[in-house]
Each structure stands twice: as C-alpha cells, then as structure tokens.
Design a protein around this motif. Structure first.
Motif, PDB file in Angstrom:
ATOM      1  N   GLY A 125      32.186 -16.517  51.416  1.00  0.00           N
ATOM      2  CA  GLY A 125      33.478 -16.338  52.070  1.00  0.00           C
ATOM      3  C   GLY A 125      34.191 -17.645  52.390  1.00  0.00           C
ATOM      4  O   GLY A 125      35.226 -17.644  53.045  1.00  0.00           O
ATOM      5  N   ALA A 126      33.650 -18.763  51.926  1.00  0.00           N
ATOM      6  CA  ALA A 126      34.290 -20.066  52.176  1.00  0.00           C
ATOM      7  C   ALA A 126      35.402 -20.328  51.162  1.00  0.00           C
ATOM      8  O   ALA A 126      35.392 -19.794  50.059  1.00  0.00           O
ATOM      9  N   VAL A 127      36.360 -21.161  51.561  1.00  0.00           N
ATOM     10  CA  VAL A 127      37.454 -21.581  50.683  1.00  0.00           C
ATOM     11  C   VAL A 127      36.937 -22.765  49.857  1.00  0.00           C
ATOM     12  O   VAL A 127      36.452 -23.743  50.421  1.00  0.00           O
ATOM     13  N   PRO A 128      37.014 -22.668  48.509  1.00  0.00           N
ATOM     14  CA  PRO A 128      36.494 -23.744  47.660  1.00  0.00           C
ATOM     15  C   PRO A 128      36.940 -25.159  48.056  1.00  0.00           C
ATOM     16  O   PRO A 128      36.110 -26.071  48.109  1.00  0.00           O
ATOM     17  N   LEU A 129      38.221 -25.337  48.370  1.00  0.00           N
ATOM     18  CA  LEU A 129      38.685 -26.678  48.744  1.00  0.00           C
ATOM     19  C   LEU A 129      38.063 -27.168  50.047  1.00  0.00           C
ATOM     20  O   LEU A 129      37.844 -28.362  50.216  1.00  0.00           O
ATOM     21  N   ASP A 130      37.768 -26.243  50.977  1.00  0.00           N
ATOM     22  CA  ASP A 130      37.107 -26.641  52.225  1.00  0.00           C
ATOM     23  C   ASP A 130      35.666 -27.044  51.923  1.00  0.00           C
ATOM     24  O   ASP A 130      35.155 -28.026  52.447  1.00  0.00           O
TER      25      ASP A 130
ATOM     26  N   LEU B  65      37.715 -30.600  40.274  1.00  0.00           N
ATOM     27  CA  LEU B  65      37.588 -29.159  40.513  1.00  0.00           C
ATOM     28  C   LEU B  65      38.816 -28.407  40.015  1.00  0.00           C
ATOM     29  O   LEU B  65      38.691 -27.330  39.445  1.00  0.00           O
ATOM     30  N   LEU B  66      39.986 -28.983  40.241  1.00  0.00           N
ATOM     31  CA  LEU B  66      41.224 -28.351  39.782  1.00  0.00           C
ATOM     32  C   LEU B  66      41.235 -28.240  38.260  1.00  0.00           C
ATOM     33  O   LEU B  66      41.593 -27.199  37.712  1.00  0.00           O
ATOM     34  N   ARG B  67      40.798 -29.304  37.593  1.00  0.00           N
ATOM     35  CA  ARG B  67      40.722 -29.281  36.124  1.00  0.00           C
ATOM     36  C   ARG B  67      39.732 -28.233  35.649  1.00  0.00           C
ATOM     37  O   ARG B  67      40.008 -27.477  34.735  1.00  0.00           O
ATOM     38  N   HIS B  68      38.566 -28.182  36.296  1.00  0.00           N
ATOM     39  CA  HIS B  68      37.534 -27.213  35.922  1.00  0.00           C
ATOM     40  C   HIS B  68      38.049 -25.780  36.137  1.00  0.00           C
ATOM     41  O   HIS B  68      37.928 -24.934  35.241  1.00  0.00           O
ATOM     42  N   ALA B  69      38.647 -25.534  37.302  1.00  0.00           N
ATOM     43  CA  ALA B  69      39.169 -24.196  37.610  1.00  0.00           C
ATOM     44  C   ALA B  69      40.281 -23.805  36.636  1.00  0.00           C
ATOM     45  O   ALA B  69      40.357 -22.657  36.200  1.00  0.00           O
ATOM     46  N   THR B  70      41.122 -24.763  36.269  1.00  0.00           N
ATOM     47  CA  THR B  70      42.205 -24.487  35.319  1.00  0.00           C
ATOM     48  C   THR B  70      41.636 -24.110  33.956  1.00  0.00           C
ATOM     49  O   THR B  70      42.114 -23.184  33.304  1.00  0.00           O
ATOM     50  N   ALA B  71      40.568 -24.797  33.559  1.00  0.00           N
ATOM     51  CA  ALA B  71      39.910 -24.484  32.280  1.00  0.00           C
ATOM     52  C   ALA B  71      39.292 -23.087  32.325  1.00  0.00           C
ATOM     53  O   ALA B  71      39.392 -22.321  31.363  1.00  0.00           O
ATOM     54  N   VAL B  72      38.683 -22.727  33.451  1.00  0.00           N
ATOM     55  CA  VAL B  72      38.035 -21.423  33.594  1.00  0.00           C
ATOM     56  C   VAL B  72      39.055 -20.279  33.642  1.00  0.00           C
ATOM     57  O   VAL B  72      38.902 -19.274  32.964  1.00  0.00           O
ATOM     58  N   PHE B  73      40.125 -20.456  34.427  1.00  0.00           N
ATOM     59  CA  PHE B  73      41.089 -19.369  34.626  1.00  0.00           C
ATOM     60  C   PHE B  73      42.253 -19.393  33.646  1.00  0.00           C
ATOM     61  O   PHE B  73      43.061 -18.467  33.626  1.00  0.00           O
ATOM     62  N   GLY B  74      42.353 -20.452  32.872  1.00  0.00           N
ATOM     63  CA  GLY B  74      43.374 -20.491  31.830  1.00  0.00           C
ATOM     64  C   GLY B  74      44.741 -21.010  32.240  1.00  0.00           C
ATOM     65  O   GLY B  74      45.536 -21.342  31.385  1.00  0.00           O
ATOM     66  N   ASP B  75      45.025 -21.054  33.538  1.00  0.00           N
ATOM     67  CA  ASP B  75      46.288 -21.665  33.959  1.00  0.00           C
ATOM     68  C   ASP B  75      46.183 -22.204  35.376  1.00  0.00           C
ATOM     69  O   ASP B  75      45.351 -21.753  36.168  1.00  0.00           O
ATOM     70  N   ALA B  76      47.048 -23.171  35.673  1.00  0.00           N
ATOM     71  CA  ALA B  76      47.021 -23.878  36.956  1.00  0.00           C
ATOM     72  C   ALA B  76      47.301 -22.946  38.131  1.00  0.00           C
ATOM     73  O   ALA B  76      46.713 -23.099  39.196  1.00  0.00           O
ATOM     74  N   GLU B  77      48.183 -21.971  37.919  1.00  0.00           N
ATOM     75  CA  GLU B  77      48.557 -21.038  38.985  1.00  0.00           C
ATOM     76  C   GLU B  77      47.337 -20.279  39.508  1.00  0.00           C
ATOM     77  O   GLU B  77      47.083 -20.234  40.709  1.00  0.00           O
ATOM     78  N   ARG B  78      46.578 -19.703  38.589  1.00  0.00           N
ATOM     79  CA  ARG B  78      45.385 -18.947  38.979  1.00  0.00           C
ATOM     80  C   ARG B  78      44.307 -19.861  39.549  1.00  0.00           C
ATOM     81  O   ARG B  78      43.586 -19.487  40.475  1.00  0.00           O
ATOM     82  N   ALA B  79      44.193 -21.064  38.988  1.00  0.00           N
ATOM     83  CA  ALA B  79      43.215 -22.040  39.478  1.00  0.00           C
ATOM     84  C   ALA B  79      43.517 -22.410  40.928  1.00  0.00           C
ATOM     85  O   ALA B  79      42.621 -22.428  41.776  1.00  0.00           O
ATOM     86  N   ARG B  80      44.794 -22.688  41.207  1.00  0.00           N
ATOM     87  CA  ARG B  80      45.229 -23.042  42.573  1.00  0.00           C
ATOM     88  C   ARG B  80      44.898 -21.920  43.542  1.00  0.00           C
ATOM     89  O   ARG B  80      44.354 -22.162  44.624  1.00  0.00           O
ATOM     90  N   ALA B  81      45.247 -20.699  43.163  1.00  0.00           N
ATOM     91  CA  ALA B  81      45.018 -19.544  44.034  1.00  0.00           C
ATOM     92  C   ALA B  81      43.526 -19.402  44.346  1.00  0.00           C
ATOM     93  O   ALA B  81      43.139 -19.193  45.497  1.00  0.00           O
ATOM     94  N   TRP B  82      42.702 -19.563  43.333  1.00  0.00           N
ATOM     95  CA  TRP B  82      41.253 -19.422  43.506  1.00  0.00           C
ATOM     96  C   TRP B  82      40.719 -20.503  44.447  1.00  0.00           C
ATOM     97  O   TRP B  82      39.923 -20.209  45.341  1.00  0.00           O
ATOM     98  N   LEU B  83      41.162 -21.726  44.247  1.00  0.00           N
ATOM     99  CA  LEU B  83      40.680 -22.859  45.049  1.00  0.00           C
ATOM    100  C   LEU B  83      41.089 -22.769  46.524  1.00  0.00           C
ATOM    101  O   LEU B  83      40.429 -23.323  47.384  1.00  0.00           O
ATOM    102  N   LYS B  84      42.189 -22.060  46.795  1.00  0.00           N
ATOM    103  CA  LYS B  84      42.724 -22.013  48.154  1.00  0.00           C
ATOM    104  C   LYS B  84      42.328 -20.770  48.952  1.00  0.00           C
ATOM    105  O   LYS B  84      42.691 -20.643  50.111  1.00  0.00           O
ATOM    106  N   HIS B  85      41.631 -19.824  48.312  1.00  0.00           N
ATOM    107  CA  HIS B  85      41.279 -18.579  48.999  1.00  0.00           C
ATOM    108  C   HIS B  85      39.770 -18.385  49.120  1.00  0.00           C
ATOM    109  O   HIS B  85      39.020 -18.836  48.268  1.00  0.00           O
ATOM    110  N   PRO B  86      39.332 -17.687  50.181  1.00  0.00           N
ATOM    111  CA  PRO B  86      37.900 -17.455  50.392  1.00  0.00           C
ATOM    112  C   PRO B  86      37.259 -16.778  49.180  1.00  0.00           C
ATOM    113  O   PRO B  86      37.855 -15.875  48.595  1.00  0.00           O
TER     114      PRO B  86
END
Length: 140
Positions: free
Chosen positions: A111-116, A84-105
């Motif tokens: 309204g769920a958090v992707p990692l949950d 998921l982290l790899r996929h999100a990084t590919a979609v958002f273009g960088d790890a920072e934005r991918a991390r933020a997306w995965l950790k927030h509702p």
C-alpha cells in the motif's frame, strides 16, 4: 507534454548512454539544478512535493537553486527517481501511466506509494523488483 518526454528520452538524467563512471562523477560533482526541474516536469509533481520526496527542505531548495547545483546525495536521489521513471515508462508503455503508477499506493508495496518508497536505495530496489514482476506478468 510529449515534447518533455521526448527531451527526457534524448537526454535522460543518468541515461543508458552515460557510462557508470561518468554518472558517478556527475553525482559526486552534483547535478545541475535544471536536472531537478526536468525530473519535476516529467513527473508532473509540484516542486515542494518533489523536494519533500527527495528529503530536501524548502530553504535548502532555495540555496541549491541559487547555486545552480545539487549536493551529491540529492543528485543520487534525482538519478534514482529518473531511473524508476524510465523503468516504469518501459513497463507501462507511456509516461502518463508510469507517472500515475509511481504516485499512487501499490498493493505490491504493502500500500506504499512507489516514489515515497524510493527515498532510499533499498526501497527503490523493491519498486524495481515490483516493476520487473509486472513486466514479466508474474504479478497478479
């Protein structure tokens, strides 16, 4: 921080370079504890928080650390989160934005958090579907 991402790109947990059969064998054998550490560093989550999301208790975490290996079930979850982290990084273009997306509702997950959500394979598929919609801008 950039180094960590580069390291992950070169040696992704269950990366594209790994053949599915090879990956399945790695999961069945149990990933090295260090792979969990790599995931934790890349996600920038406190160890306890990541363990909770992977449904690993504190005592189990200590035992795994001592043994140096994760169980097949835990390994499967680590690979899932890495994917998921790899996929999100590919979609958002960088790890920072991918991390933020995965950790927030996310509205797209009700309204769920992707990692949950990703604590189950079914939930992880929903997260991947949402990432796919964002990637192809079908998502508004």
């Amino acid at each position: 921080q950039l180094m960590k991402t580069a390291t992950l790109d070169k040696h992704p947990v269950g990366g594209k370079s790994t053949h599915p059969t090879e990956l399945i064998q790695k999961i069945q054998k149990g990933l090295r504890f260090s792979e969990l550490k790599t995931l934790q560093d890349t996600l920038e989550l406190p160890f306890e928080k990541l363990a909770a999301k992977l449904c690993i208790s504190r005592s189990t975490l200590q035992r795994r650390k001592a043994a140096g290996r994760l169980s097949p079930d835990e390994s499967d979850k680590v690979v899932r989160f890495s994917r998921l982290l790899r996929h999100a990084t590919a979609v958002f273009g960088d790890a920072e934005r991918a991390r933020a997306w995965l950790k927030h509702p996310q509205v797209g997950l009700g309204g769920a958090v992707p990692l949950d959500y990703a604590s189950t394979e079914t939930g992880a598929r929903e997260v991947e579907n949402l990432l796919g919609r964002i990637e192809y801008s079908v998502y508004t």
